[in-house]
Design a protein around this motif. Sequence first.
Motif, mmCIF file in Angstrom:
data_model
loop_
_atom_site.group_PDB
_atom_site.id
_atom_site.type_symbol
_atom_site.label_atom_id
_atom_site.label_comp_id
_atom_site.label_asym_id
_atom_site.label_seq_id
_atom_site.Cartn_x
_atom_site.Cartn_y
_atom_site.Cartn_z
ATOM 1 N N ARG A 109 0.821 -1.225 0.000
ATOM 2 C CA ARG A 109 0.000 0.000 0.000
ATOM 3 C C ARG A 109 0.859 1.282 0.000
ATOM 4 N NH1 ARG A 109 -5.014 -0.276 0.103
ATOM 5 N NH2 ARG A 109 -6.102 -2.258 0.358
ATOM 6 N N LYS A 110 1.997 1.176 -0.643
ATOM 7 C CA LYS A 110 2.852 2.364 -0.765
ATOM 8 C C LYS A 110 2.721 2.973 -2.163
ATOM 9 C CE LYS A 110 6.349 0.791 2.514
ATOM 10 N NZ LYS A 110 7.615 0.061 2.583
ATOM 11 N N ALA A 111 1.958 2.283 -3.004
ATOM 12 C CA ALA A 111 1.714 2.804 -4.352
ATOM 13 C C ALA A 111 0.316 2.349 -4.758
ATOM 14 C CB ALA A 111 2.753 2.264 -5.328
ATOM 15 N N TYR A 112 -0.273 3.035 -5.731
ATOM 16 C CA TYR A 112 -1.644 2.656 -6.121
ATOM 17 C C TYR A 112 -1.924 2.945 -7.590
ATOM 18 C CZ TYR A 112 -2.467 7.675 -5.233
ATOM 19 O OH TYR A 112 -2.396 9.043 -5.241
ATOM 20 N N HIS A 113 -2.923 2.230 -8.118
ATOM 21 C CA HIS A 113 -3.340 2.416 -9.508
ATOM 22 C C HIS A 113 -4.064 3.743 -9.636
ATOM 23 C CE1 HIS A 113 -2.980 -1.951 -9.130
ATOM 24 N NE2 HIS A 113 -2.810 -1.981 -10.442
ATOM 25 N N CYS A 114 -3.838 4.412 -10.744
ATOM 26 C CA CYS A 114 -4.547 5.666 -10.997
ATOM 27 C C CYS A 114 -5.135 5.609 -12.409
ATOM 28 C CB CYS A 114 -3.585 6.837 -10.861
ATOM 29 S SG CYS A 114 -4.329 8.390 -11.362
ATOM 30 N N PHE A 115 -6.454 5.700 -12.486
ATOM 31 C CA PHE A 115 -7.136 5.578 -13.782
ATOM 32 C C PHE A 115 -7.539 6.945 -14.351
ATOM 33 C CE2 PHE A 115 -7.633 1.541 -11.639
ATOM 34 C CZ PHE A 115 -7.372 0.621 -12.652
ATOM 35 N N CYS A 116 -7.106 8.003 -13.682
ATOM 36 C CA CYS A 116 -7.486 9.342 -14.169
ATOM 37 C C CYS A 116 -6.898 9.569 -15.559
ATOM 38 C CB CYS A 116 -6.950 10.413 -13.223
ATOM 39 S SG CYS A 116 -7.667 10.296 -11.590
ATOM 40 N N SER A 117 -7.709 10.135 -16.432
ATOM 41 C CA SER A 117 -7.218 10.360 -17.798
ATOM 42 C C SER A 117 -6.365 11.630 -17.829
ATOM 43 C CB SER A 117 -8.381 10.504 -18.762
ATOM 44 O OG SER A 117 -9.042 11.727 -18.498
ATOM 45 N N LYS A 133 -4.129 28.446 -7.044
ATOM 46 C CA LYS A 133 -3.925 27.462 -5.972
ATOM 47 C C LYS A 133 -2.795 26.520 -6.339
ATOM 48 C CE LYS A 133 -8.411 27.059 -3.762
ATOM 49 N NZ LYS A 133 -9.738 26.643 -4.250
ATOM 50 N N PHE A 134 -2.097 26.002 -5.324
ATOM 51 C CA PHE A 134 -1.032 25.012 -5.543
ATOM 52 C C PHE A 134 -1.683 23.716 -6.008
ATOM 53 C CE2 PHE A 134 1.332 21.472 -3.395
ATOM 54 C CZ PHE A 134 2.451 21.504 -4.215
ATOM 55 N N TYR A 135 -1.231 23.196 -7.126
ATOM 56 C CA TYR A 135 -1.854 21.958 -7.628
ATOM 57 C C TYR A 135 -1.083 20.736 -7.158
ATOM 58 C CZ TYR A 135 -3.265 18.082 -10.492
ATOM 59 O OH TYR A 135 -3.702 16.837 -10.875
ATOM 60 N N LYS A 136 -1.847 19.762 -6.739
ATOM 61 C CA LYS A 136 -1.270 18.488 -6.335
ATOM 62 C C LYS A 136 -2.328 17.445 -6.681
ATOM 63 C CE LYS A 136 -0.163 16.933 -1.939
ATOM 64 N NZ LYS A 136 0.327 17.071 -0.581
ATOM 65 N N TYR A 137 -1.929 16.290 -7.125
ATOM 66 C CA TYR A 137 -2.934 15.269 -7.456
ATOM 67 C C TYR A 137 -3.832 15.028 -6.241
ATOM 68 C CZ TYR A 137 -5.109 10.871 -8.655
ATOM 69 O OH TYR A 137 -6.053 9.894 -8.877
ATOM 70 N N ASP A 138 -5.153 14.969 -6.481
ATOM 71 C CA ASP A 138 -6.110 14.948 -5.361
ATOM 72 C C ASP A 138 -6.386 13.546 -4.783
ATOM 73 O OD1 ASP A 138 -7.501 13.798 -7.382
ATOM 74 O OD2 ASP A 138 -9.014 15.385 -7.577
ATOM 75 N N ARG A 139 -5.630 12.574 -5.233
ATOM 76 C CA ARG A 139 -5.735 11.202 -4.704
ATOM 77 C C ARG A 139 -7.102 10.577 -4.964
ATOM 78 N NH1 ARG A 139 -2.243 11.776 0.982
ATOM 79 N NH2 ARG A 139 -0.244 11.553 -0.063
ATOM 80 N N LYS A 140 -7.680 10.998 -6.065
ATOM 81 C CA LYS A 140 -9.005 10.470 -6.401
ATOM 82 C C LYS A 140 -8.997 8.927 -6.429
ATOM 83 C CE LYS A 140 -12.297 10.390 -10.166
ATOM 84 N NZ LYS A 140 -12.383 10.569 -11.595
ATOM 85 N N CYS A 141 -7.902 8.343 -6.928
ATOM 86 C CA CYS A 141 -7.879 6.882 -7.098
ATOM 87 C C CYS A 141 -7.274 6.134 -5.901
ATOM 88 C CB CYS A 141 -7.104 6.523 -8.366
ATOM 89 S SG CYS A 141 -7.894 7.106 -9.854
#
Length: 509
Positions: A109-117, A133-141
């Motif tokens: 659980r130190k890495a995860y799949h991301c399906f965001c296009s 705003k500072f952009y950072k991936y929002d961890r949607k996946c």
Amino acid sequence: MNEKRKSSSKVRVRFAPSPTGFLHIGSARTALFNWLYARKNNGKFIIRIEDTDIARHQEDTISLMLNSLKWLGLNWDEGPDAGGRYSPYRQSARVDIYKEYTKKLIRERKAYHCFCSPEELKDKREKALKDNKFYKYDRKCLNLSAGEIKKNIDLGKKYAVRLLVPDNKTITFADNVYGTITVNSSNIEDFIIIRSNGLPTYNFSVAIDDALMEISNIIRGEDHLSNTPKQILIYNALNFVPPDFTHLPMILGSDGQKLSKRHGSISIESYREEGFLPQAILNYLALLGWAYDEKTTIFSASELVDKFSLDSITKKPAKFDYSKLLWINGHYIRDTEDKKLKEVIKKRVLQNILSKNKLEKIPAGHEIVEGLDEKIIKIVPLVKERIKTLSECDKLIGPFFVKVEYDAEIKNHFKDKKAFAAEVLNKTLDSLANTSKDKSNFNSSTIEHNLRQLSDQLNVSFRKIAEVVRIAMWGATISPPLFETMEIIGKEEAIKRLESYKNILAARL
Ligand code: GLU
């Protein structure tokens, strides 16, 4: 230096080029500093090809780069062609290794799949930018269930793999040049480690390879300083021990901007073609960010190995100074034994003056090839002190090997003094005719004697006499020293040239 590593391992450094073009000055400097550090510490110098960025990859540039390194004398102990215990040394052949480590990270659980296009991510990034705003991936996946992941994969949805970056952790490392660098992990997003094409990103593969290949010190350009915290996160996630870091200062062009193609030729290959000696390039590269003391400029490769230390690398950007490189090259040319220089010059004469390609441009029968070695060994002392590059030498010595051509300017050179020039040529021809047929009598001192006599006889300065003879002989106002030059050309050819120019003048009288 990392304490654990210091006690446990030997120096192992690597040069890890991405095959995207010729070896340029900056990369060659990186390779050199790694090589020096390895040789100084009885360590190993390793070449690893980082070729997983398929969009930028150019296969044929690998051998070009390796050839440039060999030409510079930077030999390696392990690498794509040399093999070694840590094979393979090309990242494209290590993809399975990266996959294994990715699986392990996902399992833990130190890495995860991301399906965001890419489109979705772009929109979010742009929105953040618009809102300041500072952009950072929002961890949607991040919290997709195993079932959701499987469903997406079965549906053929493309995915990347992201590292789960721990929140609010301090990442610190001591760089040998830039000092202690501290970054809070909250400023780093969950970055992609495997792209949707299944290939690793640079930060992921570089950290795994450096760890598996037991690299003790990373020495590379300062443009990678900002990547280092991400690589440390990978080391930490995989329980690897980070190596020691040294980032080399930027190299600037004469205008103070980062050195790039805009500044003219920056590939080692182009300097080789221009007639720079490898020792000179190596010596100059060492001075880009490193200095032994305030005054010493000339260092042989072994002196560099002896004196090099990471502590003397400066943070201040280095300036690429072409005139200094030229000066250093001139020094090495003068310093090369005549016999050796003869070989180097001979190669260039065959390639650049007498090559088939060039000969097509030269009328048939214009080449003078006999006694090449004997001729060049006599030419060497005449030009050695005058040239800063070997291509300058090509230009200077051409008429020793190719019959002389007179261009319009040279044909008109004596337009107001044609009668005088014709007289000098006639008298010179007379005096040469009187030298014995025996070639040994046609030597620089008899030629000088005759021309000086002529100067007395005509009561004109010797310089003026020499100007006429030189133009006839060389088709130019500059030549190597005249008397020696005539001796090397030989009596027959010298007479032919004097006659040719005489005819040109006659046609214009
Ligand atoms: N392949 C990277 C480059 O060419 C290597 C950087 C590194 O040395 O880590 O810039």
